[in-house]
Motif scaffolding. Structure first.
Motif, PDB file in Angstrom:
ATOM      1  N   UNK A   1      14.470  33.729   8.843  1.00  0.00           N
ATOM      2  CA  UNK A   1      13.387  33.448   8.488  1.00  0.00           C
ATOM      3  C   UNK A   1      13.258  31.418   8.049  1.00  0.00           C
ATOM      4  N   UNK A   2      14.195  30.933   6.508  1.00  0.00           N
ATOM      5  CA  UNK A   2      14.454  30.348   5.992  1.00  0.00           C
ATOM      6  C   UNK A   2      14.708  29.027   6.853  1.00  0.00           C
ATOM      7  N   UNK A   3      15.822  29.277   7.721  1.00  0.00           N
ATOM      8  CA  UNK A   3      16.543  28.389   8.707  1.00  0.00           C
ATOM      9  C   UNK A   3      15.614  27.777   9.840  1.00  0.00           C
ATOM     10  N   UNK A   4      14.942  28.554  10.830  1.00  0.00           N
ATOM     11  CA  UNK A   4      13.817  28.870  11.777  1.00  0.00           C
ATOM     12  C   UNK A   4      12.551  27.424  10.871  1.00  0.00           C
ATOM     13  N   UNK A   5      12.831  28.110  10.021  1.00  0.00           N
ATOM     14  CA  UNK A   5      11.270  27.399   9.078  1.00  0.00           C
ATOM     15  C   UNK A   5      11.835  25.859   9.033  1.00  0.00           C
ATOM     16  N   UNK A   6      12.787  25.176   8.736  1.00  0.00           N
ATOM     17  CA  UNK A   6      13.516  24.374   8.067  1.00  0.00           C
ATOM     18  C   UNK A   6      13.572  23.302   9.810  1.00  0.00           C
ATOM     19  N   UNK A   7      13.833  24.420  10.907  1.00  0.00           N
ATOM     20  CA  UNK A   7      14.121  23.320  11.632  1.00  0.00           C
ATOM     21  C   UNK A   7      13.030  23.289  12.506  1.00  0.00           C
ATOM     22  N   UNK A   8      12.218  24.169  12.286  1.00  0.00           N
ATOM     23  CA  UNK A   8      10.492  23.980  13.262  1.00  0.00           C
ATOM     24  C   UNK A   8      10.292  22.439  11.855  1.00  0.00           C
TER      25      UNK A   8
END
Length: 555
Positions: free
Chosen positions: A218-225
């Protein structure tokens, strides 16, 4: 394996940068060699992760062929590093090997990427990743006895299967996280397969590992987005707030140096450059451990561990204690007569330092709230510095910040109270209906998933002393999932506006949304209201899915 934390590290995951120059300092050289050895020892996992994330539809057998080719490539380059092929970037080598597999690009619809080269090809593979993995079959499950038999018969193949299945279902998770998950799962399997009650052991010990994966995903998806939608500048602001809370005694100059390393090559990790991601993490963590006294008193034991345990331990470590001589407020930004002149001399550095000073003094605030305070300060100075007496205007800035924070805090307290009154099921349907009203274009599966995650936020955070920061940080991750990774994702104009207009105010923007009025629902079907006999015969999970589907508003 120690119990994994899920809230303490959630906003501290940061990845990382590396110069392609060879290290010159002895300590750097040692770390480089240790990291290189780790990469060489894990070349199979690295290949599996890269392939499974880029070509999610590929079979395990297709992946095995690539693993064999990459092991041969590694062995030949270790024997003779002067070969021309050994000078290429690892990710380029992997992508070339994937494209060279006979018939594979056509079979899995990525031949358009293989027609490109270098950066264009890397970006193409990145955009080819699919966040919604509903097209994949259910995650394979085995009876614990069968699982242990497979593990004992061929441990390597069993773990390779596990990494392959996890990686292709989590295409944006960074490689270091997946390698850590694999190591934890190996520990679980090794231990549980020796237990008499294997079922209970796996349920007790494997669940935290998968929760850990979901949190990082969830965190890494958010970072990349965030990187794709808002760029490096916002990523820098986020990292300044995170690191200032984590390491409150760090000097500003040291922080900025670290931020430049942390943020400069985020894109490589988001794109899926596995080798660089591992090297970057190791380099940053080595830098932190080489200056422990300047960073934190909480990481001494972590720095004595090996890769990747060291890196993960630092990420999981608690925030350092606030220095006793650190005042409750930094007068420089509200009491000085020269605030406007300092701002005008170097705005980026000025506001970065304000972010640093305010964040390290407020470890109890969420990252979105800290970024909102920074934006408020920018707006305030924009007005004040155009008045006849700027100091009189910005002198009460701290009161405005406190007022805004108190308003946000009360809102979270009300939400927590509301969630407790509704109960778990009531809360789930509350958010299921809420998300359906503002984003009816989403699939039932996505809406149900978002509703469940909001339930997790409030059931996890509302009993904690750090309730405010926990709720806001985790809600922001849910909104990040709704907005998606791809900058071109479109849901409807109102949602798209909230996703792309202002990162710091994304939460309040979503709170202001009402029912999407121009949505045209699919034709009415009587089947939506038909309760089939098999509903009473379904297993609990399947029955819950059917109930959730029938609970959606008929818009």
């Amino acid at each position: 394996m120690k119990q994994l934390k899920l809230t303490g590290f959630i906003y501290f995951l940061f990845f990382l940068t590396e110069s392609l120059m060879l290290p010159t300092e002895l300590q750097d050289l040692d770390n480089f060699n240790i990291t290189q050895k780790f990469i060489e020892e894990n070349v199979e996992y690295i290949t599996i992760i890269t392939f499974a994330q880029y070509v999610q539809e590929a079979t395990f057998e297709e992946m095995e062929k690539l693993v064999k080719d990459m092991v041969e490539y590694k062995d030949s380059c270790m024997a003779n590093s002067m070969l021309p092929k050994c000078s290429k970037l690892p990710n380029d080598v992997l992508q070339e090997a994937i494209c060279a597999m006979e018939g594979l690009p056509q079979k899995h619809n990525f031949s358009h990427c293989c027609s490109k080269a270098d950066a264009e090809r890397r970006i193409c593979f990145f955009y080819n990743k699919k966040a919604n993995v509903g097209f994949l079959p259910p995650f394979p499950t085995l009876d614990p006895e069968e699982k242990c038999q497979a593990f004992k018969n061929n441990k390597e193949s069993f773990l390779n299967h596990f990494v392959y299945e996890v990686a292709r279902r989590n295409p944006f998770v960074f490689a270091p996280t997946l390698l850590t998950v694999a190591a934890h799962f190996e520990d679980v399997a090794t231990s549980c397969c020796e237990e008499q009650n294997k079922v209970n052991c796996f349920q007790t010990r494997a669940v935290p590992v998968m929760q850990y994966l979901k949190a990082f995903s969830s965190y890494q998806n958010n970072v990349c987005g965030t990187l794709l939608k808002f760029g490096t500048k916002i990523i820098n602001s986020i990292n300044i707030a995170i690191l200032s809370q984590k390491f409150p005694k760090i000097e500003f100059e040291e922080l900025i140096s670290l931020i430049e390393d942390v943020s400069s090559n985020y894109d490589e990790c988001c794109e899926g450059d596995v080798v660089h991601c591992i090297r970057h993490m190791s380099k940053i963590m080595n830098h932190i451990c080489s200056k422990q006294d300047a960073f934190s008193s909480k990481i001494k034991e972590c720095c004595e561990k090996k890769i990747p345990e060291r890196d993960q331990c630092i990420i999981n470590s608690n925030k350092d204690d606030r220095p006793k001589d650190l005042s409750l407020r930094e007068a420089k930004f509200t009491d000085s007569e020269n605030v406007c002149q300092e701002r005008d001399a170097d705005p980026d550095t000025f506001f970065a330092e304000f972010n640093f000073e305010y964040s390290r003094r407020h470890p109890d605030l969420s990252i979105p709230q800290l970024l909102r305070v920074v934006q408020m300060y920018k707006d305030l100075l924009r007005n004040c510095c155009n008045t006849e007496n700027p100091p009189d205007c910005y002198r009460y800035a701290e009161d405005k910040f406190n007022e805004a924070t108190e308003k946000s805090l009360k809102k979270i307290q009300q939400e927590c109270k509301h969630s407790q009154n509704l109960g778990k099921d009531g809360l789930k349907y509350h958010y299921l209906i809420r998300f359906t009203k503002i984003a009816p274009q989403l699939s039932t599966e996505e809406l149900v998933s978002l509703g469940k995650k909001m339930v997790t936020v409030f059931t996890t955070c509302c009993t904690l002393s750090e309730e405010f920061a926990c709720v806001e940080n985790l809600v922001d991750l849910v909104l990040g999932e709704l907005c998606g990774v791809n900058e071109n994702r479109t849901i409807n104009p109102a949602v798209d506006h909230c996703c792309k207009s202002n990162f710091a105010f994304r939460g309040p923007c979503f709170e202001s949304l009402t029912t999407h009025k121009t949505y045209v629902p699919p034709p009415f079907s009587q089947d939506l209201f038909t309760f089939h006999p098999d509903m009473c015969q379904s297993q609990n999970e399947e029955l819950q899915k059917k109930t959730d589907r029938q609970s959606l508003p008929k818009m």
